[in-house]
Enzyme design. Structure first.
Site, PDB file in Angstrom:
ATOM      1  CB  SER A  31      -1.016   0.012   1.171  1.00 47.94           C
ATOM      2  OG  SER A  31      -1.101   1.326   1.501  1.00 47.94           O
ATOM      3  CE  LYS A  56      -5.145 -21.605  14.605  1.00 50.74           C
ATOM      4  NZ  LYS A  56      -5.625 -20.170  14.375  1.00 50.74           N
ATOM      5  CB  SER A  81     -10.943 -20.208  19.925  1.00 52.45           C
ATOM      6  OG  SER A  81     -10.188 -19.879  19.069  1.00 52.45           O
ATOM      7  CD  GLN A  86     -14.315 -21.446   9.459  1.00 52.60           C
ATOM      8  OE1 GLN A  86     -14.251 -20.922   8.177  1.00 52.60           O
ATOM      9  NE2 GLN A  86     -14.155 -20.598  10.300  1.00 52.60           N
ATOM     10  N   GLY A 183       1.386 -19.223  18.805  1.00 56.76           N
ATOM     11  CA  GLY A 183       2.448 -19.681  18.726  1.00 56.76           C
ATOM     12  C   GLY A 183       3.142 -20.612  17.525  1.00 56.76           C
ATOM     13  N   GLY A 184       2.115 -21.378  16.887  1.00 62.08           N
ATOM     14  CA  GLY A 184       2.295 -22.076  15.591  1.00 62.08           C
ATOM     15  C   GLY A 184       2.768 -21.560  14.496  1.00 62.08           C
ATOM     16  CG  LEU A 185       1.707 -17.610  11.650  1.00 62.60           C
ATOM     17  CD1 LEU A 185       1.453 -18.306  10.255  1.00 62.60           C
ATOM     18  CD2 LEU A 185       0.484 -16.388  11.478  1.00 62.60           C
ATOM     19  CD  GLU A 206       1.863 -12.761  24.064  1.00 62.69           C
ATOM     20  OE1 GLU A 206       1.285 -13.638  23.849  1.00 62.69           O
ATOM     21  OE2 GLU A 206       2.666 -12.430  24.863  1.00 62.69           O
ATOM     22  N   GLY A 210      -3.490 -10.839  27.154  1.00 61.40           N
ATOM     23  CA  GLY A 210      -3.053 -12.087  27.250  1.00 61.40           C
ATOM     24  C   GLY A 210      -1.709 -12.300  26.770  1.00 61.40           C
ATOM     25  CG  ASP A 212       0.279 -16.643  26.879  1.00 63.89           C
ATOM     26  OD1 ASP A 212      -0.488 -15.977  26.191  1.00 63.89           O
ATOM     27  OD2 ASP A 212       0.783 -17.725  26.571  1.00 63.89           O
ATOM     28  CE  LYS A 275     -10.467   1.065  -1.126  1.00 65.90           C
ATOM     29  NZ  LYS A 275     -10.991   2.074  -0.303  1.00 65.90           N
ATOM     30  CB  SER A 306      -3.275 -14.489  11.049  1.00 62.83           C
ATOM     31  OG  SER A 306      -3.941 -13.817  11.649  1.00 62.83           O
ATOM     32  CG  ASN A 309     -12.678 -16.797   8.454  1.00 61.67           C
ATOM     33  OD1 ASN A 309     -13.107 -16.622   7.311  1.00 61.67           O
ATOM     34  ND2 ASN A 309     -11.995 -18.062   8.716  1.00 61.67           N
TER      35      ASN A 309
HETATM   36  C1  LIG Z   1      -4.843 -19.488  15.245  1.00 57.45           C
HETATM   37  C2  LIG Z   1      -4.788 -17.874  14.565  1.00 57.45           C
HETATM   38  C3  LIG Z   1      -3.960 -17.133  15.185  1.00 57.45           C
HETATM   39  C4  LIG Z   1      -2.799 -17.532  16.252  1.00 57.45           C
HETATM   40  O1  LIG Z   1      -1.901 -18.694  15.330  1.00 57.45           O
HETATM   41  P1  LIG Z   1      -1.265 -19.781  16.205  1.00 57.45           P
HETATM   42  O2  LIG Z   1      -0.650 -20.768  15.147  1.00 57.45           O
HETATM   43  O3  LIG Z   1      -1.842 -20.023  17.528  1.00 57.45           O
HETATM   44  O4  LIG Z   1       0.101 -18.900  16.569  1.00 57.45           O
HETATM   45  C5  LIG Z   1      -3.551 -15.785  14.649  1.00 57.45           C
HETATM   46  N1  LIG Z   1      -4.590 -15.323  13.615  1.00 57.45           N
HETATM   47  C6  LIG Z   1      -5.716 -16.174  13.093  1.00 57.45           C
HETATM   48  C7  LIG Z   1      -6.732 -15.586  12.146  1.00 57.45           C
HETATM   49  C8  LIG Z   1      -5.892 -17.267  13.730  1.00 57.45           C
HETATM   50  O5  LIG Z   1      -6.839 -18.057  13.122  1.00 57.45           O
END
Ligand SMILES: *Cc1c(COP(=O)(O)O)cnc(C)c1O
Length: 321
Positions: A31, A56, A81, A86, A183-185, A206, A210, A212, A275, A306, A309
């Protein structure tokens, strides 16, 4: 307890091959407004345009495509959550595997409906009073299902790392990369960035409510917290994992926090100027980069968006303010 075998960059390369043809190679957007605001070059990796609307799908598809025939026949279970639900439901549907998903009773309606739409069987629980991990484990052991956790699994982490791999292969080396956690991403992104762009600063982000991850990172031991109350419902994790924590400790440079108000500002910015529909959690990376734009002048910066939705009614309320 046996020693953990942590995923490595070669696992991300293998994951990229496994998910090819299933996962979208998501666009990288820029942008001019953002670049002018930052006095820098900012590259957004848009996982809001991933299948099912978030990164995910990468980790879920990588994990499920490694199931044995016996595991495939019995089925997969997941507790989530939302987006992981999905992702598992869609991956399972594509691979012909039955899926059972344990979801909070107050998960966004759009996420529950989408999970059911992908053929997942939904089991609800109260996330303030019940332990989802226990529920998931019970289901898995009673019915012989394979439980795939949302972030603390080597195949999931390797799959998530493919987003940063794609980003860096397209942009070339970067000076800084901002990734939400969870954590995973972050763990997967850090493994990819360390290899492809060794001098890149890797930053986790984060929600303030939270922190942590930040406390764990700075203290050197995994900190557990109560479910944080934040609009970033994808990042309401209570603790880092056995796999994600050591990878993050070894490869990440720092962890920052942002407020819900900053997430709303970014959601509005993405809608108005680019957009794009981005869910609150998806704004974490950009919000942290924006708060540090002075220090980032003249740099090349990657931001992972990330996911996208978000329940339309809440989204409308966020935009209207
Ligand atoms: C799950 C999720 C995260 C966090 O991902 P982790 O792999 O738990 O770090 C961040 N953004 C979105 C949109 C997610 O669905």
């Amino acid at each position: 307890m046996s020693a953990l075998i942590l995923p490595e960059y070669t696992d991300i390369e293998a994951a990229a091959e496994r998910i090819e043809g299933y996962a979208n190679k998501t666009p990288i957007m820029t942008s001019r407004t953002v670049n002018e605001l930052f006095g820098a070059e900012v590259f957004f990796k848009c996982e809001n345009y991933q299948r099912m609307g978030a990164f995910k799908f990468r980790g879920a598809m990588n994990a499920l495509s490694q199931f044995s025939d016996k595991q495939k026949a019995a089925g997969v279970a997941a507790f989530s959550s939302g987006n992981h639900a999905q992702a598992i439901a869609l991956s399972a549907q594509l691979l012909g595997i039955p899926a059972t998903i344990v979801m909070p009773h107050d998960a966004p309606a759009a996420k529950v409906a989408a999970t059911r739409g992908y053929g997942g069987k939904v089991v609800e629980y109260n996330r303030y009073t019940e332990d989802r991990e226990q529920i998931g484990r019970d289901l898995a052991s009673k019915r012989g299902l394979t439980l795939i956790p949302p972030y603390d699994h080597p195949h999931v982490i390797a799959g998530q790392g493919t987003a940063a791999k794609e980003l860096l292969e397209e942009t070339g080396e970067l000076d800084a990369l901002f990734v939400c956690l969870g954590g995973g991403l972050l763990a997967g992104s850090a493994l990819a960035a360390r290899r492809i762009s060794p001098h890149c600063g890797i930053y986790g982000v984060e929600p303030q409510a939270g922190n942590d991850g930040q406390r764990s990172f700075r203290s050197g031991a995994i900190v557990h917290i109560d479910t944080p109350e934040t609009i970033a419902d994808g990042a309401q994790t209570q603790h880092l994992g056995r796999y994600t924590f050591p990878i993050i400790q070894q490869n990440v440079d720092d962890i920052f926090t942002v407020s819900d108000a900053e997430l709303i500002t970014c959601m509005r910015f993405f809608a108005e100027r680019m957009k794009m529909v981005v869910e609150p959690t998806g704004c974490l990376g950009f919000a942290a980069a924006r708060a540090r734009k002075q220090a980032l002048r003249g740099k090349r910066i990657g931001v992972i968006i990330s996911g996208g939705n978000v329940d339309l009614r809440s989204y409308g309320a966020f935009l209207a303010g």
